[in-house]
Design a protein around this motif. Structure first.
Motif, PDB file in Angstrom:
ATOM      1  N   ASP A 219      45.721  40.048  49.222  1.00 27.65           N
ATOM      2  CA  ASP A 219      46.769  40.656  48.397  1.00 27.65           C
ATOM      3  C   ASP A 219      46.226  41.168  47.061  1.00 27.65           C
ATOM      4  OD1 ASP A 219      46.454  38.420  46.836  1.00 27.65           O
ATOM      5  OD2 ASP A 219      48.442  37.597  47.179  1.00 27.65           O
ATOM      6  N   CYS A 224      47.415  34.767  47.473  1.00 26.07           N
ATOM      7  CA  CYS A 224      47.096  34.234  48.806  1.00 26.07           C
ATOM      8  C   CYS A 224      45.955  33.215  48.807  1.00 26.07           C
ATOM      9  CB  CYS A 224      46.766  35.382  49.757  1.00 26.07           C
ATOM     10  SG  CYS A 224      45.228  36.229  49.370  1.00 26.07           S
ATOM     11  N   GLY A 225      45.068  33.295  47.850  1.00 21.99           N
ATOM     12  CA  GLY A 225      43.965  32.340  47.772  1.00 21.99           C
ATOM     13  C   GLY A 225      42.779  32.670  48.668  1.00 21.99           C
ATOM     14  N   CYS A 227      40.501  34.889  48.443  1.00 23.07           N
ATOM     15  CA  CYS A 227      39.278  35.350  47.773  1.00 23.07           C
ATOM     16  C   CYS A 227      38.645  34.251  46.931  1.00 23.07           C
ATOM     17  CB  CYS A 227      39.595  36.554  46.902  1.00 23.07           C
ATOM     18  SG  CYS A 227      40.665  36.131  45.514  1.00 23.07           S
ATOM     19  N   CYS A 239      39.879  38.164  42.761  1.00 20.03           N
ATOM     20  CA  CYS A 239      40.755  39.303  42.444  1.00 20.03           C
ATOM     21  C   CYS A 239      41.310  39.256  41.032  1.00 20.03           C
ATOM     22  CB  CYS A 239      41.885  39.410  43.468  1.00 20.03           C
ATOM     23  SG  CYS A 239      43.018  38.015  43.464  1.00 20.03           S
TER      24      CYS A 239
HETATM   25 FE1  FES Z   1      44.663  36.799  47.412  1.00 17.41          FE
HETATM   26 FE2  FES Z   1      42.797  37.005  45.568  1.00 17.41          FE
HETATM   27  S1  FES Z   1      44.330  35.481  45.756  1.00 17.41           S
HETATM   28  S2  FES Z   1      43.093  38.244  47.293  1.00 17.41           S
END
Ligand code: FES
Length: 280
Positions: A219, A224-225, A227, A239
Motif C-alpha cells: 500500500d 500493511c506492514g 515493507c 515506505c
Molecule cells: Fe505497506 Fe509499507 S506498510 S508498503
C-alpha cells in the motif's frame, strides 16, 4: 496521469528499461530527490514503487524509469505515449537529506542508476564533491551515463562482461577508491546483493553509507506492514520511514530472504501473462 513521452533507453534480449514522462502537476510541484511514487499501469497490475527520477514544473511532468522485471512492470512497459496510467500516488517516502557531507561516492547498479541521478544532482547542488560509479551487466544496459558524467567530479563505469569501463563489479572500483583516498559518505542503489556488498566494503573503512530500499511494498502508506525491515534492531517501514536507511544498520539477511519469498510466484504470473498476451 497521461504519458507524455515514452522511450526505451536500454534493451537486450532479456531486459528492457523504459523511461516515461508523465503529466502529473501535483507530484511535479511537490516531489523531492529520494522520494518515490506508487504506480498502477492498469486495473490488473500490482502497485509498484518507482523513484522520482526528475520533475519539471514547467511541463508539470515527472520522469520515471522502470525495468521490465515482473508482471506489473511488463504491463507498464507496454503502455505508449498518449495512454494514461490507471493510478499514481505520491510523492511518498522521506526525501534524501540535502547537506554537504564533503566527498561522496554514489553507486548505481542496473536500473538503480536511475535512482542515483536525482540524488547526485541534489548532492552536487549542496557543494559535495561527487564521485559516481555505475555498473551494469553489459554496455547496452548502462543508462543515464552522459547525464551522470556531466555532473560528476569523477565518473567510473563497470560492466560484468567488460564491454564498457572496467570489467568487474562496482564494489571492485569502490574498494580501489577508498583504499587510496578518504571519503565521507557512500550512497548506493541497485540489487539487494549489490547494496549489501557495498555496505560490507564501506563498513571496513567506517564510511557512513546509505542505501535506498523499495522491498515488497503493497500500500506504501504504512498500513500493511509488508515493507518492514529491521534497522538498528528496530522495525521500520521502507515506505514511510525510508526508502533511505543507514546501510550498516540493516539486517541484510532478513531483507534478502523476504525479498526472495515471492520470486517463484512472480515467475509463474509472468508466464501466464505471456500466454494471455499470445492468445490476443
Ligand atoms: Fe505497506 Fe509499507 S506498510 S508498503
Amino acid at each position: 496521469m497521461k504519458i507524455l513521452n515514452k522511450k526505451i533507453i536500454a534493451e537486450t534480449n532479456q531486459i528492457k528499461i523504459v523511461r516515461f514522462e508523465i503529466y502529473s502537476p501535483l507530484i511535479a510541484s511537490k516531489g523531492n530527490p529520494g522520494q518515490f511514487v506508487m504506480v498502477m499501469a492498469d486495473s490488473h497490475s500490482e502497485r509498484i514503487p518507482l523513484t522520482l527520477v526528475d520533475r519539471d514544473s514547467k511541463s508539470q511532468s515527472i520522469t520515471l524509469i522502470a525495468q521490465e522485471a515482473g508482471f506489473s512492470t511488463r504491463r507498464l512497459a507496454r503502455l505508449q505515449a498518449g495512454d494514461s496510467l490507471f493510478s499514481i500516488l505520491g510523492p511518498l517516502g522521506q526525501p534524501t537529506e540535502k547537506k554537504n557531507y564533503g566527498k561522496v561516492i554514489l553507486i548505481g547498479g542496473g536500473v538503480g542508476i536511475a535512482e542515483i541521478y536525482p540524488i547526485a544532482k541534489a548532492y552536487k547542488k549542496y557543494g559535495n564533491q561527487i564521485t559516481v560509479i555505475v555498473g551494469a551487466k553489459t554496455k547496452d544496459l548502462l543508462i543515464l551515463r552522459k547525464e551522470l558524467e556531466e555532473i560528476s567530479d569523477s565518473f567510473y563505469v563497470t560492466t560484468d562482461d567488460g564491454s564498457a569501463g572496467s570489467k568487474g563489479f562496482v564494489t571492485d572500483r569502490l574498494k580501489e577508491l577508498i583504499d587510496k583516498e578518504n571519503y565521507d559518505f557512500v550512497y548506493a542503489v541497485g540489487p539487494l546483493v549489490m547494496m549489501k556488498a557495498v555496505s560490507d566494503t564501506s563498513k571496513e573503512k567506517e564510511i557512513k553509507t546509505a542505501v535506498s530500499l523499495s522491498v515488497l511494498m503493497v500500500d506504501a502508506t504504512g498500513m500493511c506492514g509488508c515493507c518492514r525491515v529491521t534497522v538498528a534492531g528496530q522495525t521500520k517501514f521502507t515506505c514511510i520511514d525510508g526508502p533511505e536507511f543507514d546501510a550498516h544498520e540493516i539486517n541484510w539477511q532478513e531483507v534478502i530472504r523476504r525479498n526472495n519469498m515471492y520470486i517463484d510466484k512472480e515467475k509463474h504470473i509472468c508466464k501466464l501473462d505471456k500466454l494471455n498476451k499470445n492468445e490476443k
